[in-house]
Design an enzyme around this catalytic site. Sequence first.
Site, PDB file in Angstrom:
ATOM      1  N   GLY A 111      35.266 -20.638   3.281  1.00 19.88           N
ATOM      2  CA  GLY A 111      36.415 -19.781   3.556  1.00 19.88           C
ATOM      3  C   GLY A 111      36.214 -19.005   4.848  1.00 19.88           C
ATOM      4  O   GLY A 111      35.544 -19.471   5.786  1.00 19.88           O
ATOM      5  N   SER A 112      36.770 -17.822   4.872  1.00 26.61           N
ATOM      6  CA  SER A 112      36.822 -17.064   6.136  1.00 26.61           C
ATOM      7  C   SER A 112      35.454 -16.620   6.636  1.00 26.61           C
ATOM      8  O   SER A 112      35.332 -16.235   7.798  1.00 26.61           O
ATOM      9  CB  SER A 112      37.705 -15.836   5.950  1.00 26.61           C
ATOM     10  OG  SER A 112      39.020 -16.251   5.620  1.00 26.61           O
ATOM     11  N   THR A 113      34.456 -16.621   5.786  1.00 32.01           N
ATOM     12  CA  THR A 113      33.121 -16.247   6.281  1.00 32.01           C
ATOM     13  C   THR A 113      32.687 -17.184   7.404  1.00 32.01           C
ATOM     14  O   THR A 113      31.883 -16.837   8.237  1.00 32.01           O
ATOM     15  CB  THR A 113      32.070 -16.320   5.156  1.00 32.01           C
ATOM     16  OG1 THR A 113      32.040 -17.654   4.631  1.00 32.01           O
ATOM     17  CG2 THR A 113      32.391 -15.357   4.031  1.00 32.01           C
ATOM     18  N   TYR A 114      33.283 -18.375   7.394  1.00 27.71           N
ATOM     19  CA  TYR A 114      32.921 -19.414   8.369  1.00 27.71           C
ATOM     20  C   TYR A 114      33.485 -19.094   9.746  1.00 27.71           C
ATOM     21  O   TYR A 114      33.113 -19.720  10.744  1.00 27.71           O
ATOM     22  CB  TYR A 114      33.477 -20.746   7.860  1.00 27.71           C
ATOM     23  CG  TYR A 114      32.904 -21.978   8.511  1.00 27.71           C
ATOM     24  CD1 TYR A 114      31.617 -22.420   8.206  1.00 27.71           C
ATOM     25  CD2 TYR A 114      33.662 -22.729   9.408  1.00 27.71           C
ATOM     26  CE1 TYR A 114      31.115 -23.566   8.772  1.00 27.71           C
ATOM     27  CE2 TYR A 114      33.168 -23.882   9.979  1.00 27.71           C
ATOM     28  CZ  TYR A 114      31.880 -24.302   9.655  1.00 27.71           C
ATOM     29  OH  TYR A 114      31.386 -25.439  10.210  1.00 27.71           O
ATOM     30  N   LYS A 115      34.402 -18.110   9.824  1.00 30.39           N
ATOM     31  CA  LYS A 115      34.995 -17.734  11.115  1.00 30.39           C
ATOM     32  C   LYS A 115      33.931 -17.218  12.074  1.00 30.39           C
ATOM     33  O   LYS A 115      34.143 -17.140  13.283  1.00 30.39           O
ATOM     34  CB  LYS A 115      36.112 -16.711  10.910  1.00 30.39           C
ATOM     35  CG  LYS A 115      37.347 -17.369  10.266  1.00 30.39           C
ATOM     36  CD  LYS A 115      38.380 -16.365   9.790  1.00 30.39           C
ATOM     37  CE  LYS A 115      39.548 -17.099   9.128  1.00 30.39           C
ATOM     38  NZ  LYS A 115      40.426 -16.191   8.347  1.00 30.39           N
TER      39      LYS A 115
END
Lengths: 386, 644
Positions: free
Chosen positions: B335-339
Amino acid sequence: MGAINARPARIADWTSRSVGTIWRAFDLQIATYAVVLTLFGLAMAYSNSVAGGDGALATGSVFLRGLLWTSIALVVFVIATAFDYRWLKTLAWPLYALQVGLLLLTLAIGSGLGGSSRWISVLGLQFQFSELAKILMIIILANYLSARRGQMGSLWNIIGAIVLAGPPWVLVLLQPDLGTSLVFGAIVVGMLFMSGASLRWLGAGIMAVLAALPFVWTYVLLPYQKERLTSFLNPLADVRGAGYQLYQSQIAVGSGGWFGKGLTNSTQNQLDFLPVQTTDFVFAILAEELGFIGAMVVIGLFVALIWRVLVGGWRSKDPFGTMFAAGLGSMLVFQLFVNVGMVIGIMPITGIPLPFITHGGASLISVAAGLGILESINIRQGRAEW
Amino acid sequence: MSARTTGLAEQQAMPDRSPIRFLVFGLVVVLLSSILGVRLFMLQVANNVHFAALAETNRAVDQAVASTRGVIYDRNGLPLVSNVPSYTVKIRPADLPEDRRADVVARLAALLNLNPADINIAIDANPGSRFDLVRIATNVDENVANFISESQLDLPGVEVVVESRREYATGPLLSQVVGYTGPINESELAALRAEGYLPDDLLGKTGVEAEYEAQLRGTYGVEKVEKDATGRKLQVLQTVTPPVAGNSLDLTIDVQQQKYAQQALEWGMSTAGLKRGVVMVMNPQTGEILAMVTLPTYDNNAFAQGISSADYAKLVNDPNKPLTNHAISEQFPPGSTYKLVTGTGGLADGKISKTTQLITSAFLQLGATKFFDWNRKGFGACTILCGFAHSSDTFFFQVAAMLGIDRLAYWASQFGFGAKTGIDLPGEVPGSIPTNQWKLDTLGEPIYPGEVYQAGIGQGYDVVTPIQLINAYAALANGGTLYQPQLVRDVKDAAGKIVQPFAPKVLRKLDVPASVLETMRQAARNVVLVRHTYNLVDLPIVVAGKSGTAEFGLKDSQGRLPFHSWFVAFIPKDPTVTAKDPTGMAAVSRTDSDLVVLAFAYDSGTKGNVATEIVKYFLQLRFGITKDYRNFNLLVRGNFYQSN
C-alpha cells in the site's frame, strides 16, 4: 517267572561275602569321578546364581536347588548300589510299563515352554521324566539283549530290540523332546553294537535311518527344531535370531582362554547374553570361566568315568551287567559329545543336557541311579578272569 | 521273561562279549572327546584374542552422550529457555511383540493420558531401525514413569529414560522467534546422521532453535558403557570423548519491548476485532530486531513437551496460521508505505525535486479507465512533502509514470524489496516486485501504464514482507544503509566467552544522495504534522512515518475490497519535542534514529488506521508516556475504504 525261587539264593550269595570283598568290588573311581563332576556342576550353579544377582543362597536359587538335587542324587546312588540289580531283570516288564506310563502322564499333564509338555511338578520341583526314561530304557534293553546273547546275528532279535524301544521313543518325540529321542537312539545303537548284533544288519539299519532322514525332516520335525538344527551350520547368518545362542555361546567359550575368567566372572553369563545358560548351554559358561584347562578337566573326567563304566561292563560275568554298562556308556558319551559339540558349534542344537553339569534334578538323579546300578553290578560279581 | 536270574555257576561262565567291540567302543569315546578337545583348543586358545574382543564388544558398546544444549537469552541477559530434566517414555519396536502391540499401546495410552493413535503414529514414523528407541511421551509424571519402569513384563519394549527437555520461559510471547525443539524425522536424520545425530534425537525445528542448531547443540560425547543383552545400561566403563556443551545465544530481542509490542498489538487486535497482526521494533543503526510480535501465536512449550496430534492439527488447521511467522513468511501488498520507494526514486532520478509541484486531482485517466485518488477531491498543487504527507495517489501515479516500471523496480530493490533480507530465521519469503521483463516472463505481456500507477502506490503486483518494509524504513532513518536484520547479538560458549561477537551486516549503501533521503524523512515527518495520522503529532516525542492501506482479495457486493493497514515509524535519537525545533523537522533531518516500529493489521477494515494506533500505543508504553492518545473511535470495524 522264577524270581521268587531265586531270591533265597541271592540273599545267601550276598550275605556270604564279606564287607571287604564288597568294598573291593565297589569301583571307587566311578564314585570319585561322579562326585567331582557333580561339584563342577554345583560350582556352575553357584556362578549362575551369583550372576542372577540375588545371591547364591537366595530362596529358590539355582545353587540351592542344585544342593537339594545333589543330596537326593546321593541317596539314590547309595540305594541303587545297595539294591540287588538282579531284581531289575525280574521287574523289567513292570518297569517298562512304568516308563511308558510316566511318559504318557507327562504328555497328558506336563508343562513346558512354547506349548510343549516335558515337566511334571513333583513337590513344587519340576521333574523331567524323560531323563528317568533313559535309564529305564537301558534296563529294559539290557534285559532283552542279555537274554539273547549269542543270538544277535538274527535280524529278528535286532528288530525286537527296536520294537521294544519304539513306544517310549514315540512318546518322547510327541512331547516334543527331540534331544531325548536322539539319546534313546544312541542307547539302542550302542547297546546293539555291544551285544554282538550283526554288523551287516546294524549297518543296514543305520543306512535305512539315514535314508529316512528327508522324510523325517519334512514330516516329523517342527519348524523350530529345523531352525535349531540348521542354525549351527552358519550361526552368523542370523546372529539376532536362531543363530544367536550359538554365536554367543562360541563367544563365551572362545573368550575363556587357557585359564578362563574365573568362577562367576563370565561376562556372557553375567550380562545375560547367553540365553538358557543355566540349562543346555551351561558348559559354555564353564569353558568361559574355567578356561580350556577347566573344560578339558571336565571332558577328561567324563572319559575316565565312561572308561570305568566300560570296565565294569567288561568285568561283569552277567551279560545284563555288560549290556547295562554298554547302554550307560553310550548314553554318557553321546550326551557329552552332542551337548559340548553344540556349545562349541560343531553339533546342532538339540536340547540334550550335559550330565552332572546341566542344572536339573532329573538328569542328575537318573545318572546317579544308572551309576548306582552299575556299582550294584560291580559288587555282585566276582572278579572277572582276564 | 526268559532272562531270569540263574545260579552262581551260570554267572561264572564266560559271558558272550567281544573284546574288539569293547575296543571299538573305547576308541569311539576317545575319538569323540578328542574332537571336542581340538575344537575347544581352536576356540579357546588359538582364537582367544578374537573371541575375547567379541565378548568385550558384547559388554562394552560405544554410546553417544548428549551434550547440554545451549541456552538462549534476551539482550539483557534474561533467560528465554532452560533445560529441565524430564521423564521420557520410549519404545524399542524390536522388543515389542507384534501380537502384544495393541495391548501395550492401549495400556501406555491410558497411563500417559494419550491417544493410542498418537502412540502408533510415533512408532510407525520411527526414523531409525527397529532396534532404535522411539520417543512416545516426554515430561511424564514421576509416579507414572516409576510405575512404567516397574511394569516391564506388561509393557515389553517400553523404557523410561531421563532426558533434557526445553522449557521456554516466555512461551507464546516469543514462540515464532525462539522456535522449539522436537524429535528428528526421517529426512532430517538422513541428512544429519553423518554429523552424529541419533534416531531418537531432538533438534531445533523452527525459529532460532533451528537456525542456530549447530551452535546450540554442541558436540555429543562418546562413552563406553556396559550393557546387558536387553540393551540396559549397567555402568559407564570409560568416557572416550566428553560431550561439549552447546553455545548460548544472546538475542537482540528486548523482552520488555517485546511485551510492550505484544500488549499494543493485542489491544489493537481485540479492539478492532482483528485476526492477524505483526509489530516489529528495530534499531536502524545496526539491524538488530528488538521486538517481533506476530499474532495469533502458540505456546512452544507444547511442542517441547510433545504435542498431541489433535492439538497439532488444531494449530495447523487454524485459518489464521498461528505457527506462521507473519513478519517474514508471508507477503502482502505494501500500500501507501511503498510511496517511499516511488518518492525516493523520483527525487534520485531527478524526475522531481523537493520543490516540484504536481497537480493532484480526483483521478487520472488512462483511456477509458479512471484511476482515483483516495481523496475524491485531490489536494491541488503538491510537492513531495505534500504528496507524501497526504498520501496522494494521483501524485505518485505521476511520479511512477515518470520513472517507468523498471526504474521503480530498481529503487525498490535498492530498499531491499523483492529479495530475502537474510534475517536469521527459517522460512523467510522474498516478496515480489514487478518489472516489464517479469510481467513478460510470468504473464506473457508487457506491463500496462495503469499497472505502473498501481506499482507506484504499492498495489497491483507489489508484495512485500513486514520485515522488508521495516528494513526499508530503517535504511531511510539511518541515512541510507540497508542492514541485514539480525536476531542474535552474540554467541557465547559454555564458559560465557563470546565466540561470535555481534557485527552489523550491511546489505548495501543505498544509491541515493543523502539530501534525497533527508527530504523523504521530512516528508515522513510531514505525514504526522498534517495530522494524516490523527493526533500522533500531539505525542511529546517526534515521530515520523508512513501509513498504508493495502487492498487485497476480492470485492464485496458493494464493490469494495478488503484491506490491510500498515504503519511504519521512525523516531529520532533524542525525540523530545523542543521549543527550538517545534516541528521536529530538524530532528528527522538527522540520521541518528535508533528506533523503527512497524505495525501490520491483516484485513483490518477499520474506520481509521489501526496500525497507527497500535504504533502509538507501543510508543506510549516504550517512552512511558502516561497520557493516553489512543483513538478508540477509529477502531470501529466495518470496511471503511479509504486509501491513506
